[in-house]
Design a protein around this motif. Structure first.
Motif, PDB file in Angstrom:
ATOM      1  N   ALA A 378      43.623  32.424  43.312  1.00 51.40           N
ATOM      2  CA  ALA A 378      43.631  31.468  42.211  1.00 51.40           C
ATOM      3  C   ALA A 378      42.700  31.792  41.175  1.00 51.40           C
ATOM      4  O   ALA A 378      42.723  31.645  39.839  1.00 51.40           O
ATOM      5  N   GLU A 379      41.462  32.518  41.510  1.00 46.99           N
ATOM      6  CA  GLU A 379      40.673  33.012  40.314  1.00 46.99           C
ATOM      7  C   GLU A 379      41.041  33.912  39.669  1.00 46.99           C
ATOM      8  O   GLU A 379      41.073  34.097  38.388  1.00 46.99           O
ATOM      9  N   THR A 380      41.700  34.707  40.169  1.00 50.14           N
ATOM     10  CA  THR A 380      42.605  35.893  39.463  1.00 50.14           C
ATOM     11  C   THR A 380      43.383  35.510  38.578  1.00 50.14           C
ATOM     12  O   THR A 380      43.484  35.915  37.283  1.00 50.14           O
ATOM     13  N   ARG A 381      44.054  34.368  38.734  1.00 52.86           N
ATOM     14  CA  ARG A 381      45.172  33.745  37.842  1.00 52.86           C
ATOM     15  C   ARG A 381      44.574  33.463  36.722  1.00 52.86           C
ATOM     16  O   ARG A 381      45.092  33.575  35.754  1.00 52.86           O
ATOM     17  N   THR A 382      43.506  32.623  37.148  1.00 57.26           N
ATOM     18  CA  THR A 382      42.829  31.894  35.931  1.00 57.26           C
ATOM     19  C   THR A 382      42.121  32.959  35.021  1.00 57.26           C
ATOM     20  O   THR A 382      42.046  32.849  33.870  1.00 57.26           O
ATOM     21  N   MET A 383      41.767  34.052  35.499  1.00 52.82           N
ATOM     22  CA  MET A 383      41.147  35.344  34.693  1.00 52.82           C
ATOM     23  C   MET A 383      42.220  35.833  33.831  1.00 52.82           C
ATOM     24  O   MET A 383      41.823  36.111  32.454  1.00 52.82           O
ATOM     25  N   ILE A 384      43.328  36.030  34.274  1.00 49.64           N
ATOM     26  CA  ILE A 384      44.489  36.653  33.433  1.00 49.64           C
ATOM     27  C   ILE A 384      44.922  35.687  32.533  1.00 49.64           C
ATOM     28  O   ILE A 384      45.158  36.034  31.321  1.00 49.64           O
ATOM     29  N   VAL A 385      45.034  34.284  32.932  1.00 49.49           N
ATOM     30  CA  VAL A 385      45.475  33.376  31.790  1.00 49.49           C
ATOM     31  C   VAL A 385      44.451  33.153  30.872  1.00 49.49           C
ATOM     32  O   VAL A 385      44.705  33.177  29.471  1.00 49.49           O
ATOM     33  N   SER A 386      43.242  33.288  31.221  1.00 47.98           N
ATOM     34  CA  SER A 386      42.169  32.964  30.020  1.00 47.98           C
ATOM     35  C   SER A 386      41.771  34.107  29.267  1.00 47.98           C
ATOM     36  O   SER A 386      40.965  34.005  28.264  1.00 47.98           O
ATOM     37  N   PHE A 387      42.279  35.239  29.723  1.00 55.79           N
ATOM     38  CA  PHE A 387      41.630  36.464  29.179  1.00 55.79           C
ATOM     39  C   PHE A 387      42.205  36.461  27.863  1.00 55.79           C
ATOM     40  O   PHE A 387      41.203  36.743  26.928  1.00 55.79           O
ATOM     41  N   PRO A 388      43.132  36.380  27.184  1.00 60.05           N
ATOM     42  CA  PRO A 388      43.741  36.388  25.809  1.00 60.05           C
ATOM     43  C   PRO A 388      42.971  35.483  24.949  1.00 60.05           C
ATOM     44  O   PRO A 388      42.622  35.724  23.727  1.00 60.05           O
ATOM     45  N   ILE A 389      42.560  34.250  25.483  1.00 59.85           N
ATOM     46  CA  ILE A 389      41.814  33.071  24.821  1.00 59.85           C
ATOM     47  C   ILE A 389      40.392  33.588  24.394  1.00 59.85           C
ATOM     48  O   ILE A 389      40.032  33.495  23.459  1.00 59.85           O
ATOM     49  N   VAL A 390      39.823  34.310  25.554  1.00 62.62           N
ATOM     50  CA  VAL A 390      38.512  34.711  25.407  1.00 62.62           C
ATOM     51  C   VAL A 390      38.641  35.791  24.428  1.00 62.62           C
ATOM     52  O   VAL A 390      37.557  35.918  23.108  1.00 62.62           O
ATOM     53  N   ILE A 391      39.464  36.584  24.439  1.00 62.80           N
ATOM     54  CA  ILE A 391      39.622  37.512  23.159  1.00 62.80           C
ATOM     55  C   ILE A 391      39.631  36.940  21.688  1.00 62.80           C
ATOM     56  O   ILE A 391      38.777  37.536  20.935  1.00 62.80           O
TER      57      ILE A 391
END
Length: 832
Positions: A378-391
């Motif tokens: 679950a946490e890994t999925r949220t990291m991947i999904v949020s990564f481009p938004i963070v960038i």
């Protein structure tokens, strides 16, 4: 394996044919002349597309002989290739004679019709994340629009050295790889051939380009890409991918077209509003812009892989695209520093890219630390999904706070505070946005605090480390000549850096006329006093030299320099890069109180306001727009800066007569080694303007100092043209030799040293001298050249060459120069 073999064949054929066409075009003077719209300044061949087309069709013919089908699934291969050949033929006619835009569009519509008749139709369009949209009755008109749009968009980007060829090659390579990734490399052979022909052509087209592909090449390649993008949709590679791969340049073309339509301007009229042209106008070189576009194309290729492999990851690909375009836009809005140096653009790009890596690394590392280096689903999925938004959030906030404009090597405490604010604001925005979008589910909350701390340390540490690195001295010993820096401020910091990097010099203090600064410390070095106290300071601290910048030198009274030199404390002035710190004492110059004209485009002209400052009345005559633009950064602008007169002999003579200078210093500096037409360019840009300026100086009764930089060229014809220019100048001053001096120079001879030499030769005018810099001290030595008597008819020789240039008979010029040097004995003397 077959794709690699045909790639190599196409590469070799294109390379050999491009070289042959280049030589043929130069012999026949089939050149593209410079225009206001173009990006080149000298005539160059534009028939490189012929080599591209021939190499491509020969590769396809070889493939058929070997039993391979280059267009599997296409009903009429003859129709496709025939239409491509027609597009190339129309482009060739346009390159040679010019065609009306309506005729070219009619040819493109005809070719699109042939494609449709061959069974290649855009029946459906797959849109990422939205699905496939059937086109139905609109399929045929949209197919026509698709083909004509790509053909013209690709043609639009062929306006900068290496741009169209390089981006097309990268796109073709990715399309080969994407075919394999999709499990059906149907058109891999054709794409490999395209990549090969463009790679071979790029050897001659990469900046500085020696040949252009012209419309015959650009419209042909654009047509092939358009057709294959439609046909490839049946084999797992959507048509959208081709647009994605060249989105950087196609987006520019589309935006430019849309802007011109909105402004109600003719869309086919010549203009210079493409983004790559605006970047070059801002000061970036062709090579920098081309490499930047290559980088963007590679990023887009990675996004295309994500699209083909799975649409859920395509959001990450879009983030990469957005970031690439954002970094590209940074270049456009940056402020030009003095001279518009491209190096500053490279630093901006490098800092933005480094920050991007730090942002991504910090975010991933914060998750890893928070999760104890385990990766729950679950946490890994949220990291991947949020990564481009963070960038996106981080880069936007960093841009808002001006982090990409700061120069790392001059990082201060204020920069660290600004970094902390930007990171904190970005973290707050991320928390609020993720709460709104995802209800903050499966997000480890403490990870954002860890990310804030890590990213602040990364960003500040990188900048502080950069400054520390640049301030490291080149040597650790303190022995050597003790110097004080005669000024403080930003320019003085650069002086300090150069002193530290010069072996044998040890900075012991600063000078500052402000009493409040006395006793203060700057970079660990004390402010010892003012310039007026230098005698006592030198005696007390054992000062051997004073080092100041050329910009500050103009504010110091000339008698102060003489006084210091008599006292035994010489002053070293840091000017242009050719004058190193250790090049010996320098003075203001030998032209104090004179009315001076600096003409040409060489170092003397570029730095003339600094060289003469308040000590002379200065005017500048040049045809180099860059020099005039640079005038805003001059310490003291000249009395007059004149542009665009050197093409007209009478206007030049009239202007110089009105100025009536005491001395005219002519300095042309032109590198011709990379040019395809070195002799043509040298005569147009140096010899002919030199004759006009010499005639103007002779008519006005002024002294003339010519800095001759042509004798050292490896090209024999250019060297002969330089000798002709000297002979013309000497003939114009026949009987008035006391008004003329010619100094030949080769290599790194300092500008100040040349000016001093010219002043010291004032009593020995009419001579030709050679100036060379000593390797150990930087001092220049002068050697008199025993010149023969001025050959008769030298002006007639120049007129004959001028007529050959005007008539396009440039092949005759070399023979004229050889006959001139043989008849005058100049060449034999030079060899002797």
């Amino acid at each position: 394996m077959r794709e690699l073999l045909f790639f190599l064949e196409a590469l070799l054929l294109s390379f050999l044919m491009t070289g042959a066409i280049l030589r043929y075009s130069l012999r026949r003077s089939l050149l593209d002349m410079p225009t206001d719209r173009g990006s080149h300044e000298v005539p160059k061949p534009r028939l490189g597309g012929v080599a591209i087309v021939l190499a491509f069709f020969l590769t396809m013919f070889t493939a058929r002989l070997a039993g391979f089908d280059p267009l599997p699934g296409v009903d009429s291969k003859v129709g496709i290739f025939g239409a491509a050949a027609m597009i190339a033929a129309v482009g060739l006619i346009d390159d040679l004679r010019g065609l009306d835009a309506k005729l070219k569009l009619a040819a493109q519509l005809t070719a699109a019709g042939a494609v449709i008749a061959s069974g290649v139709v855009l029946e459906e369009f797959r849109i990422p994340l939205l699905g496939t949209v059937p086109l139905g009755p609109a399929a045929i008109p949209l197919t026509v629009l698709w083909i004509t749009a790509i053909v013209n968009f690709y043609n639009f980007i062929d306006g900068l050295d290496g741009l169209a060829a390089g981006v097309g090659m990268i796109a073709a390579v990715f399309l080969v790889l994407l075919g394999f990734a999709a499990g059906d490399p149907a058109f891999g052979l054709v794409y490999a051939a395209i990549a090969g022909v463009l790679f071979g052509f790029l050897r001659y087209n990469f900046p500085p380009a020696r040949i252009f592909m012209g419309d015959s090449g650009s419209t042909f390649i654009g047509f092939i890409f358009a057709v294959l993008s439609i046909a490839g949709a049946r084999h797992g590679v959507p048509a959208f991918v081709t647009i994605l791969l060249m989105g950087g340049v196609f987006g520019d073309a589309a935006l430019t077209l849309a802007r011109r339509v909105i402004q109600r301007k003719k869309i086919f009229a010549a203009h210079r509003t493409h983004y790559y042209q605006r970047l070059t106008d801002l000061g970036l070189s062709h090579k920098q812009v081309a490499l930047l576009e290559y980088f963007i194309a590679a990023l887009l290729g990675g996004s295309a892989f994500l699209l083909v492999s799975g649409e859920n990851e395509f959001i990450s690909g879009l983030a990469v695209i957005w970031t690439g375009f954002f970094l590209w836009a940074v270049f456009k809005i940056r402020k030009l520093e003095k001279g518009g140096e491209a190096g500053s653009a490279r630093r901006i790009f490098a800092s933005a890219l480094t920050d991007l890596v730090l942002i991504g690394g910090s975010y991933v590392l914060s998750y890893m630390i928070r999760l104890n280096f385990s990766f729950p689903e679950a946490e890994t999925r949220t990291m991947i999904v949020s990564f481009p938004i963070v960038i996106v959030i981080r880069t936007a906030v960093f841009y808002y706070y001006g982090l990409y404009k700061a120069v790392w090597r001059y990082t201060t405490f204020d920069d660290i505070v600004r970094i902390f604010r930007a990171v904190t604001v970005g973290s707050v925005i991320m928390v609020v946005l993720f709460t709104f979008l995802f209800r903050f589910e499966s997000f480890p909350r403490s990870a954002f605090l860890i990310d804030l701390f890590i990213l602040t340390v990364f960003m500040a540490g990188a900048r502080v480390a950069t400054r520390w690195f640049h301030e490291l001295p080149a040597h650790e010993e303190v022995e050597g000549r003790r110097v004080v820096i005669g000024e403080t401020g930003h320019v003085a910091e650069a002086v300090l850096h150069q002193v530290k990097q010069t072996k044998g010099l040890h900075p012991v203090g600063w000078l500052d006329d402000r009493r409040s600064m006395h006793g203060r410390m700057i970079h660990g070095i004390p402010v010892l006093g003012s310039m007026g106290e230098i005698e006592s300071i030198a005696a007390h601290h054992g000062v051997d030299e004073i080092v100041i910048s050329s910009s500050y030198a103009g504010r110091v009274p000339p008698e102060r320099f003489d006084q210091l030199e008599r006292y035994g404390v010489p002053v070293r002035i840091l000017g242009d890069p050719s004058e190193a710190v250790g090049s010996g004492p320098a003075k203001i110059g030998p032209f104090d109180g004179m009315k001076v004209v600096a003409a040409g485009n060489g170092p003397v002209v570029r730095t003339s306001p600094v060289r003469f400052g308040r000590s002379a009345s200065l005017s500048v005559i040049t045809d180099d727009l860059f020099i005039v633009r640079e005038s805003s950064a001059w310490l003291q602008p000249p009395d007059g800066a004149y542009l665009g007169l050197l093409e007209d002999r009478l206007s030049t003579i009239r202007l110089v007569g009105e100025i009536s200078p005491d001395v005219m210093i002519v300095d042309f500096d032109m590198t011709v080694r990379e040019l395809s037409n070195p002799l043509d360019a040298y005569i147009r840009k140096v010899v002919l303007p030199l004759e006009r300026l010499a005639a103007a100086a002779a008519s006005a009764g002024s002294r003339l100092v010519e800095i001759s930089r042509g004798g050292g060229h490896r090209d024999d014809d250019v060297r002969r043209a330089s000798l002709l220019g000297e002979a013309v100048v000497r003939s114009l001053f026949r009987g008035r030799e006391e008004k003329l001096v010619i100094i030949r120079t080769e290599g790194a001879v300092g500008t100040a040293a040349l000016l001093h030499a010219a002043g010291n030769l004032s009593g020995e005018m009419g001579m030709v001298w050679e100036a060379r810099a000593a390797e150990d001290s930087g001092e220049i030595g002068l050697k008199r050249v025993d010149t023969d008597s001025i050959p008769e008819g030298v002006s007639g020789v120049l007129m004959e060459i001028s007529r050959a240039l005007t008539g396009g008979k440039t092949e005759k010029i070399s023979g004229i120069l050889v006959e001139f040097t043989r008849g005058s004995g100049v060449e034999e003397h030079e060899r002797g």
